[in-house]
Design a protein around this motif. Structure first.
Motif, PDB file in Angstrom:
ATOM      1  N   ALA A  23      13.683 -30.863  21.369  1.00 37.62           N
ATOM      2  CA  ALA A  23      14.502 -29.668  21.596  1.00 37.62           C
ATOM      3  C   ALA A  23      13.652 -28.409  21.513  1.00 37.62           C
ATOM      4  O   ALA A  23      13.799 -27.481  22.324  1.00 37.62           O
ATOM      5  CB  ALA A  23      15.641 -29.620  20.581  1.00 37.62           C
ATOM      6  N   GLY A  24      12.736 -28.378  20.548  1.00 35.92           N
ATOM      7  CA  GLY A  24      11.842 -27.231  20.415  1.00 35.92           C
ATOM      8  C   GLY A  24      10.944 -27.057  21.622  1.00 35.92           C
ATOM      9  O   GLY A  24      10.498 -25.947  21.924  1.00 35.92           O
ATOM     10  N   GLY A  28      16.680 -31.044  26.705  1.00 40.00           N
ATOM     11  CA  GLY A  28      18.006 -31.446  26.265  1.00 40.00           C
ATOM     12  C   GLY A  28      17.913 -32.888  25.809  1.00 40.00           C
ATOM     13  O   GLY A  28      17.053 -33.642  26.277  1.00 40.00           O
ATOM     14  N   VAL A  29      18.788 -33.298  24.880  1.00 38.71           N
ATOM     15  CA  VAL A  29      18.640 -34.619  24.279  1.00 38.71           C
ATOM     16  C   VAL A  29      19.982 -35.335  24.155  1.00 38.71           C
ATOM     17  O   VAL A  29      20.979 -34.746  23.728  1.00 38.71           O
ATOM     18  CB  VAL A  29      17.994 -34.538  22.876  1.00 38.71           C
ATOM     19  CG1 VAL A  29      17.661 -35.931  22.368  1.00 38.71           C
ATOM     20  CG2 VAL A  29      16.739 -33.675  22.888  1.00 38.71           C
ATOM     21  N   ARG A  40      26.007 -36.698  15.573  1.00 35.50           N
ATOM     22  CA  ARG A  40      26.656 -35.411  15.833  1.00 35.50           C
ATOM     23  C   ARG A  40      25.924 -34.270  15.136  1.00 35.50           C
ATOM     24  O   ARG A  40      25.718 -33.199  15.719  1.00 35.50           O
ATOM     25  CB  ARG A  40      28.116 -35.442  15.355  1.00 35.50           C
ATOM     26  CG  ARG A  40      29.055 -36.209  16.280  1.00 35.50           C
ATOM     27  CD  ARG A  40      30.490 -35.897  15.940  1.00 35.50           C
ATOM     28  NE  ARG A  40      30.815 -36.213  14.548  1.00 35.50           N
ATOM     29  CZ  ARG A  40      31.259 -37.386  14.128  1.00 35.50           C
ATOM     30  NH1 ARG A  40      31.416 -38.372  14.999  1.00 35.50           N
ATOM     31  NH2 ARG A  40      31.553 -37.575  12.854  1.00 35.50           N
ATOM     32  N   ASP A  41      25.532 -34.492  13.896  1.00 35.13           N
ATOM     33  CA  ASP A  41      24.834 -33.446  13.152  1.00 35.13           C
ATOM     34  C   ASP A  41      23.520 -33.083  13.833  1.00 35.13           C
ATOM     35  O   ASP A  41      23.174 -31.898  13.967  1.00 35.13           O
ATOM     36  CB  ASP A  41      24.579 -33.910  11.717  1.00 35.13           C
ATOM     37  CG  ASP A  41      23.849 -32.859  10.891  1.00 35.13           C
ATOM     38  OD1 ASP A  41      24.459 -31.835  10.562  1.00 35.13           O
ATOM     39  OD2 ASP A  41      22.653 -33.065  10.590  1.00 35.13           O
ATOM     40  N   CYS A  42      22.788 -34.095  14.271  1.00 33.00           N
ATOM     41  CA  CYS A  42      21.511 -33.842  14.936  1.00 33.00           C
ATOM     42  C   CYS A  42      21.727 -33.144  16.276  1.00 33.00           C
ATOM     43  O   CYS A  42      20.998 -32.203  16.624  1.00 33.00           O
ATOM     44  CB  CYS A  42      20.765 -35.154  15.121  1.00 33.00           C
ATOM     45  SG  CYS A  42      19.073 -34.961  15.700  1.00 33.00           S
ATOM     46  N   ALA A  43      22.734 -33.579  17.031  1.00 37.98           N
ATOM     47  CA  ALA A  43      23.020 -32.947  18.320  1.00 37.98           C
ATOM     48  C   ALA A  43      23.427 -31.492  18.145  1.00 37.98           C
ATOM     49  O   ALA A  43      23.097 -30.635  18.972  1.00 37.98           O
ATOM     50  CB  ALA A  43      24.111 -33.717  19.050  1.00 37.98           C
ATOM     51  N   VAL A  49      19.591 -24.697  19.382  1.00 38.54           N
ATOM     52  CA  VAL A  49      18.335 -24.212  19.975  1.00 38.54           C
ATOM     53  C   VAL A  49      18.582 -23.644  21.369  1.00 38.54           C
ATOM     54  O   VAL A  49      17.767 -22.903  21.907  1.00 38.54           O
ATOM     55  CB  VAL A  49      17.301 -25.363  20.025  1.00 38.54           C
ATOM     56  CG1 VAL A  49      16.023 -24.946  20.727  1.00 38.54           C
ATOM     57  CG2 VAL A  49      16.988 -25.853  18.621  1.00 38.54           C
ATOM     58  N   GLY A  50      19.728 -24.002  21.961  1.00 35.18           N
ATOM     59  CA  GLY A  50      20.073 -23.484  23.266  1.00 35.18           C
ATOM     60  C   GLY A  50      19.820 -24.425  24.418  1.00 35.18           C
ATOM     61  O   GLY A  50      19.790 -24.004  25.584  1.00 35.18           O
ATOM     62  N   VAL A  51      19.633 -25.722  24.112  1.00 33.50           N
ATOM     63  CA  VAL A  51      19.450 -26.716  25.160  1.00 33.50           C
ATOM     64  C   VAL A  51      20.609 -27.725  25.100  1.00 33.50           C
ATOM     65  O   VAL A  51      21.275 -27.850  24.071  1.00 33.50           O
ATOM     66  CB  VAL A  51      18.096 -27.454  25.019  1.00 33.50           C
ATOM     67  CG1 VAL A  51      16.946 -26.492  25.263  1.00 33.50           C
ATOM     68  CG2 VAL A  51      17.970 -28.100  23.653  1.00 33.50           C
ATOM     69  N   PRO A  52      20.864 -28.454  26.191  1.00 34.27           N
ATOM     70  CA  PRO A  52      21.977 -29.397  26.202  1.00 34.27           C
ATOM     71  C   PRO A  52      21.801 -30.501  25.171  1.00 34.27           C
ATOM     72  O   PRO A  52      20.677 -30.938  24.886  1.00 34.27           O
ATOM     73  CB  PRO A  52      21.944 -29.970  27.621  1.00 34.27           C
ATOM     74  CG  PRO A  52      21.178 -28.981  28.429  1.00 34.27           C
ATOM     75  CD  PRO A  52      20.185 -28.369  27.491  1.00 34.27           C
TER      76      PRO A  52
END
Length: 242
Positions: A23-24, A28-29, A40-43, A49-52
């Motif tokens: 993500a950094g 998107g992940v 869910r917490d990781c997503a 960060v502003g990515v999908p």
């Protein structure tokens, strides 16, 4: 267009570190994990960060879940990258004390599932112009010494050899398959066992080093490369050894 990565076992441990690293780097992940809450917490951290980001409760030993993972990535415009991180030992007992169902499940988790998911992403990656697959193996798959979980060691050894065997996919499918085989990683769950080791054996690998190696392989790694990571010396790749 944002490039999309899949990380299996991405909700916790090394998988979570890889997800955050991707993500950094602007990816998107799809965070796939058997622990839905952890995914869910990781997503959520990825989305911040502003990515999908897409969290998916999935067991990679189940073929239907593998198809769901790929569908989720396609829904985000990918997949461009796959990190086969999910893995683990047989619970409670190891071969030969473990029953056949238990130890074959370990082989499925650590070897068959990465092979199957890798196969499923090949055509989508080719449609997108090519991609990268990084398999997370283990030092348990290296060498010929006795090992505490024979089925885990055999599966990781198979994953390493599989990686080098499919180097030709870079030409046929424009997808590079590579592998990282780390020794003990300095994650919280390893700390108690680490403290029991003799001082001379205490050489945990910083998780950030593994993440950096994965990102470097994705960026410009050579197909079929296997990077061995041991606490202390710099990473050693199969390309370096040739």
């Amino acid at each position: 267009m944002t490039r999309i990565a899949i990380v299996t076992g991405g909700g916790d441990g090394l998988g979570r570190e890889i997800v955050i690293g991707l993500a950094g780097a602007g990816y998107g992940v799809v965070v796939a994990d058997v622990d839905a809450a952890a995914a869910r917490d990781c997503a959520d951290r990825v989305a911040a960060v502003g990515v999908p980001a897409r969290a998916l409760r999935a067991d990679v030993r189940e073929p239907a879940d593998l198809h769901r993972i790929v569908a989720a990535a396609r829904g985000l415009g990918g997949p461009h990258v796959l990190v086969n991180n999910a893995g683990g030992w047989t619970p409670d007992q190891q071969y030969p004390q473990a029953d056949a169902g238990a130890w074959t499940a370990t082989i499925t988790l650590n070897l068959i599932a990465p092979m199957m998911l890798g196969q499923l992403v090949l055509e989508p990656m080719r449609e997108l112009g090519g991609g990268a697959i990084v398999n997370i193996a283990s030092s348990g798959g290296l060498g010929a010494a006795p090992y505490g979980s024979p089925e885990y060691g055999a599966a990781k050894a198979g994953l390493i050899r599989f990686t080098s065997s499919v180097a030709g996919l870079a030409q046929t499918h424009r997808t590079r398959v590579m592998c990282v085989a780390p020794d003990w990683i300095g994650l919280p769950r390893a700390q108690e066992q680490w403290r029991r080791l003799a001082v001379k054996e205490r050489a945990l690998i910083p998780p950030a080093d593994v993440v950096a190696t994965v990102l470097n392989l994705i960026a410009d790694g050579t197909a079929g490369t296997v990077v061995e990571m041991w606490g202390g010396p710099p990473p050693k790749s199969s390309v370096d050894a040739e």
